[in-house]
Each structure stands twice: as structure tokens, then as C-alpha cells.
Design an enzyme around this catalytic site. Structure first.
Site, mmCIF file in Angstrom:
data_model
loop_
_atom_site.group_PDB
_atom_site.id
_atom_site.type_symbol
_atom_site.label_atom_id
_atom_site.label_comp_id
_atom_site.label_asym_id
_atom_site.label_seq_id
_atom_site.Cartn_x
_atom_site.Cartn_y
_atom_site.Cartn_z
ATOM 1 N N HIS A 129 0.829 -1.206 0.000
ATOM 2 C CA HIS A 129 0.000 0.000 0.000
ATOM 3 C C HIS A 129 0.866 1.259 0.000
ATOM 4 O O HIS A 129 0.617 2.203 -0.765
ATOM 5 C CB HIS A 129 -0.908 -0.025 1.239
ATOM 6 C CG HIS A 129 -1.744 1.196 1.407
ATOM 7 N ND1 HIS A 129 -3.056 1.269 0.965
ATOM 8 C CD2 HIS A 129 -1.481 2.395 1.975
ATOM 9 C CE1 HIS A 129 -3.544 2.471 1.246
ATOM 10 N NE2 HIS A 129 -2.605 3.166 1.873
ATOM 11 N N GLU A 130 1.908 1.276 0.828
ATOM 12 C CA GLU A 130 2.759 2.461 0.915
ATOM 13 C C GLU A 130 3.599 2.650 -0.343
ATOM 14 O O GLU A 130 3.768 3.780 -0.823
ATOM 15 C CB GLU A 130 3.659 2.368 2.155
ATOM 16 C CG GLU A 130 2.904 2.330 3.470
ATOM 17 C CD GLU A 130 1.968 3.520 3.664
ATOM 18 O OE1 GLU A 130 2.307 4.623 3.174
ATOM 19 O OE2 GLU A 130 0.909 3.352 4.278
ATOM 20 N N HIS A 133 1.571 4.321 -3.000
ATOM 21 C CA HIS A 133 1.472 5.780 -2.898
ATOM 22 C C HIS A 133 2.615 6.450 -3.671
ATOM 23 O O HIS A 133 2.415 7.476 -4.336
ATOM 24 C CB HIS A 133 1.527 6.222 -1.435
ATOM 25 C CG HIS A 133 0.221 6.138 -0.708
ATOM 26 N ND1 HIS A 133 -0.946 6.702 -1.175
ATOM 27 C CD2 HIS A 133 -0.105 5.568 0.493
ATOM 28 C CE1 HIS A 133 -1.927 6.489 -0.311
ATOM 29 N NE2 HIS A 133 -1.445 5.796 0.702
ATOM 30 N N GLU A 189 -6.274 6.855 -1.329
ATOM 31 C CA GLU A 189 -6.320 5.636 -0.520
ATOM 32 C C GLU A 189 -6.916 4.472 -1.313
ATOM 33 O O GLU A 189 -6.413 3.344 -1.253
ATOM 34 C CB GLU A 189 -7.142 5.885 0.751
ATOM 35 C CG GLU A 189 -6.431 6.751 1.777
ATOM 36 C CD GLU A 189 -5.169 6.098 2.310
ATOM 37 O OE1 GLU A 189 -5.190 4.893 2.604
ATOM 38 O OE2 GLU A 189 -4.146 6.795 2.422
#
Length: 263
Positions: A129-130, A133, A189
Site C-alpha cells: 500500500h505504501e 502511494h 487511498e
């Protein structure tokens, strides 16, 4: 053309220039990648000076293993130009359940996150997920959205280096007090959830564990503000969307070599 008019024309051309994120979403991100990378590297170096770093060889080997599989998968799944040339992974000795990735290939994981991400697959969901980003240039996009013309002025050198680092940290969801996470927008997100899910599955981590991770997060958070009062999606909404994308992720997982990292 007069210098003032030339400056205005240049600013307008920048403001109308759009790009696409890895998922195909149109976005406006004005700062050069090289500048974002430099700021990310400087900010990470400052974090290492200010925060204690976990020294346990076993803990570091575990996080490095998971992160390595995730990064390798991201390189395979997305164009090489979207990825930093190399990544540095640091485990910070901090009880706050937080993790982040910065432009320039920097990943930080707090020891507190390792208590919530209870398996290698769940940790892969966090790191995927990070990394997503960063791949999707969300920090750059948010700086552009929030600061408008100020971000363009920064590009041409009107902001000091220190001010640039502060703006970058805010745009990347890291508050002035290290370890305090600020939310990305809901659109960011959602995109990071989807991209991260596909990355972790392609890395050989069981994608269903992303749902279990967010259930752990929900249990740890206790009461959460109503969704319309928060830029973060509610945990239930996030879980529902992950489950909607699970069929594709499971196919990626079945085609991948299973990852092995001892937790």
C-alpha cells in the site's frame, strides 16, 4: 513576450499539464521527480537522526525480506520508470502502528505496525500500500492540489529547502511530529489499496490477508469518525472494496511463486 507575461504563460501551461497514474486515473502533479526524490531522501535522513532505529537482526531481516519481495513485484508489474532505482528499508523503534514510503526509494516501518500486521502477508499488504502511494505519485499530486500556485512557485525556487521538506512531509501523510500519520485523500487511498493488493499478490503473498489486516486496524482503532467526516474511507468500506477486487488478486497470487519470510 514581456517577462511577466511569459511567467504567467509558463505557470498556466504547467497547471494544464496532466498525467496518468498507474491505474489510468488522470492526475496533476507538477513537481519534477528528481526534486521529489531529493526531498524524500533528505526527509528520511532527518528521520533517522531523530528517531531510534530497531537493532534486532531478526526483526530487520524479516521486514527486509517482505519489503524485498514487494519491491521486486512492483518492478515487474509497473514500468521501470515509475520505480526508484534502489530502495532503503528502515525499521523504527516506535510503538505507533505506522509505515510509510517516500519518493527516492525510502520505506519506514514502525515496530508498532508489526504488532498489528501479524503475518508476513499482512505486512506485505502494508508495504504494498505504501509503495503504491509512491508509484502513483500521490505526494506530488497532493502538494499540487493543496498548494496550487505555491507548488509551482516552489518548482522555480521561491521556497527554501526547509520549507520544501515540510510541505513534502505533509503531502506524504507524515505530520510535524514524526509517527503521526495524516490521511491521504479517499481517491488516493482507494488507488493505493488496489495497486498495493495487486503488488502483494504478484509478490506471492496471500491477498485475502489484506482484509484481515484492516480488520486488525479497525479493532485497534476502536471508534472511528463517520466516513463523511474523514478523508480516510471507513474500515468497512475499505474491506468491501478489497473484497470486490479479490478475484483478480487471487489469480495474480496463484500465478506467483509463494513468498517465504519468517515472521
Amino acid at each position: 513576450m514581456k517577462p511577466g507575461l511569459l511567467f504567467i504563460a509558463t505557470m498556466l501551461s504547467l497547471l494544464t499539464a496532466c498525467q496518468e497514474s498507474p491505474s489510468g486515473r488522470s492526475q496533476l502533479a507538477l513537481l519534477p521527480d528528481s526534486m521529489m526524490d531529493e526531498l524524500g531522501q533528505e526527509a528520511f535522513a532527518e528521520m533517522k537522526r531523530q528517531q531510534p532505529v530497531e537493532t534486532s537482526p531478526a526483526v530487520n531481516a524479516y521486514v527486509q525480506c517482505v519489503a524485498g519481495h514487494v519491491i521486486d513485484a512492483a518492478v515487474r508489474v509497473y514500468p521501470p520508470e515509475s520505480m526508484p532505482e534502489s530502495w532503503e528499508v528502515v525499521v523504527f523503534d516506535d510503538p505507533q502502528p505506522n509505515a510509510f514510503a517516500l519518493p527516492g526509494g525510502k520505506i519506514g516501518v514502525h515496530t508498532g505496525m508489526l504488532r498489528l500486521a501479524q503475518t508476513p502477508d499482512q505486512l506485505a499488504a502494508v508495504i504494498g500500500h505504501e509503495v503504491a502511494h509512491v508509484l502513483a505519485d500521490h505526494g506530488n499530486e497532493r502538494m499540487t492540489q493543496q498548494l496550487g500556485i505555491q507548488s509551482v512557485l516552489y518548482v522555480v525556487g521561491f521556497f527554501s529547502e526547509g520549507e520544501g521538506q515540510r510541505l513534502l512531509m505533509e503531502a506524504l501523510g507524515i505530520g510535524s511530529q514524526l509517527g503521526i500519520a495524516l490521511p491521504f485523500s479517499r481517491a488516493h487511498e482507494r488507488e493505493a489499496d488496489l495497486l498495493g493488493l495487486n503488488i502483494m499478490a504478484s509478490a506471492g503473498f496471500e491477498p485475502q490477508q489484506s482484509v484481515n489486516l484492516w480488520r486488525n486496524m479497525a479493532a485497534a482503532a476502536g471508534g472511528q469518525p463517520l466516513e463523511f467526516l474523514s478523508t480516510h474511507p471507513a474500515h468497512e468500506t475499505r474491506i468491501e472494496r478489497l473484497q470486490e477486487e479479490m478475484e483478480v488478486a487471487l489469480k495474480l497470487y496463484q500465478a506467483a511463486t509463494p513468498a517465504s519470510c519468517a515472521g
